[in-house]
Scaffold this active site. Sequence first.
Site, PDB file in Angstrom:
ATOM      1  N   ARG A 117       0.815  -1.208   0.000  1.00 49.68           N
ATOM      2  CA  ARG A 117       0.000   0.000   0.000  1.00 49.68           C
ATOM      3  C   ARG A 117       0.853   1.264   0.000  1.00 49.68           C
ATOM      4  NH1 ARG A 117      -3.212   1.792  -2.607  1.00 49.68           N
ATOM      5  NH2 ARG A 117      -4.165  -0.272  -2.462  1.00 49.68           N
ATOM      6  N   LYS A 154       1.955  25.061  -4.201  1.00 49.48           N
ATOM      7  CA  LYS A 154       0.730  24.448  -3.669  1.00 49.48           C
ATOM      8  C   LYS A 154       0.880  22.924  -3.710  1.00 49.48           C
ATOM      9  CE  LYS A 154      -2.087  28.380  -5.095  1.00 49.48           C
ATOM     10  NZ  LYS A 154      -3.160  28.863  -5.992  1.00 49.48           N
ATOM     11  N   LYS A 186       4.045  39.612  -4.330  1.00 46.87           N
ATOM     12  CA  LYS A 186       2.626  39.451  -4.597  1.00 46.87           C
ATOM     13  C   LYS A 186       1.846  40.632  -4.014  1.00 46.87           C
ATOM     14  CE  LYS A 186       1.356  35.156  -5.024  1.00 46.87           C
ATOM     15  NZ  LYS A 186       0.931  33.757  -4.734  1.00 46.87           N
ATOM     16  N   GLU A 214       3.966  40.077  -9.210  1.00 49.37           N
ATOM     17  CA  GLU A 214       2.588  39.715  -9.543  1.00 49.37           C
ATOM     18  C   GLU A 214       1.825  40.983  -9.918  1.00 49.37           C
ATOM     19  OE1 GLU A 214      -0.159  36.803  -7.246  1.00 49.37           O
ATOM     20  OE2 GLU A 214      -0.665  38.824  -6.538  1.00 49.37           O
ATOM     21  N   ASP A 235      -1.781  37.820 -13.163  1.00 51.43           N
ATOM     22  CA  ASP A 235      -2.666  37.074 -12.270  1.00 51.43           C
ATOM     23  C   ASP A 235      -4.132  37.294 -12.603  1.00 51.43           C
ATOM     24  OD1 ASP A 235      -3.054  35.379  -9.986  1.00 51.43           O
ATOM     25  OD2 ASP A 235      -3.682  37.146  -8.862  1.00 51.43           O
TER      26      ASP A 235
END
Length: 316
Positions: A117, A154, A186, A214, A235
Amino acid sequence: MSTGADTEPDASTRDVPAAAAVAGAVADAVARALDEDLGADGDLTAELVPETLRAHFALRARAAGVLAGRACADEAFRRVGPGLTVVWHRSDGDVLERGDTVMEVSGPLRPILTAERTALNFLCHLSGVATLTAAFVAAAREHNPDVQILDTRKTTPGLRLLEKAAVRAGGGTNHRAGLSDAVLVKDNHLAGTDIATAVRRARELWPGRLVEIECDDQEQVAEAARAGADAVLLDNMDPAGVAAAVALAHREAPGPILTEVSGGVTLGTVGDYAAAGPDRISVGALTHSAPVLDLGLDLLATVGAPADDLGPEGTD
C-alpha cells in the site's frame, strides 16, 4: 515513449534539485509513510501468512497515464523486504496504456504485502501528478509550442520535491521550490512596499536572484517592466488581457522580461492562454488537485506454502 521527463527549466526557474536532495526526500517520505502504516506492532495480518511462502506480483496500469514515483516504490520494498527482487519495465516519464506491466516484484510474500500500500500510494499519487501535467503540456503546446507549464508551491506538505519531480516526469517545468529560491512580490507584499522599491531592494539584497512581480492589471505590468523586473506574473487575467500585457511588458522593459500566466487556468482554457503568447503558465492544480492514476499489484504466483500454489502463470 517519454513525455519529456528530462525537460530542463529555463535559467529563470530553480535548477532541478540535485539527485542527492531528491534521494533524501524519497527516503524521508517513505520512512514516515511506513511508520504511519506499521505503528508499534507492525503488520498484524501479514503474520497470518506462512513465513516460507514466496510470491511473484506484477504492477499493472489499470488506466492510461504517465509513470512517476519509481524511487519511492523501490524504497518501500527495500525497507520492508531487503531480499525482494524488483524489476522495472517502465521508467518515470513513460506513457502507460491500460494493461501495461510496469514492474514485477518477487520474494517472501509477507514483506510484499506490508509494503504494497505504501508503494502504491506514492506511485498512484505521483503518476497522477505526471499524468495531469502531461495533459496540460499537450493542450498548451497545440497553440504555443514554446510555452512552459510550471508547478507552484501548492504542494502536499513534506512531498514537495517528490511532486515537483513528478511534474518534470510529465513534461512540466519547476517553479521555485521554496521561498529562498527567488523573489516573488505578490499583492499582499505590496501592502508594505511598492513595485519599484521592491525591485531595487531585491537587487541590492540578492543580486542574481530572479525578481518577479505579480500584476493584477496593465498599469502594474508597465510599472514592473520599467522597474527592471525579470518577470511579471499576470494574475487572473483573461486571454485578451494576457496578450495585451505580454506586448506591454516587452515594450516597457529595458531588457529581456519573462511573462507568466497564473490563476484559475484549466485544461479547457490553457490553450487560449498559451495562444496569447506568454513564456510560462503556472498551474497549482498540477499538484494540489491531480487525481491518482489507477495502478494495481496483481498476484501471478505463489510457492512454498504447505500445498504449493503456482498460480495462473506457474512461475516464481
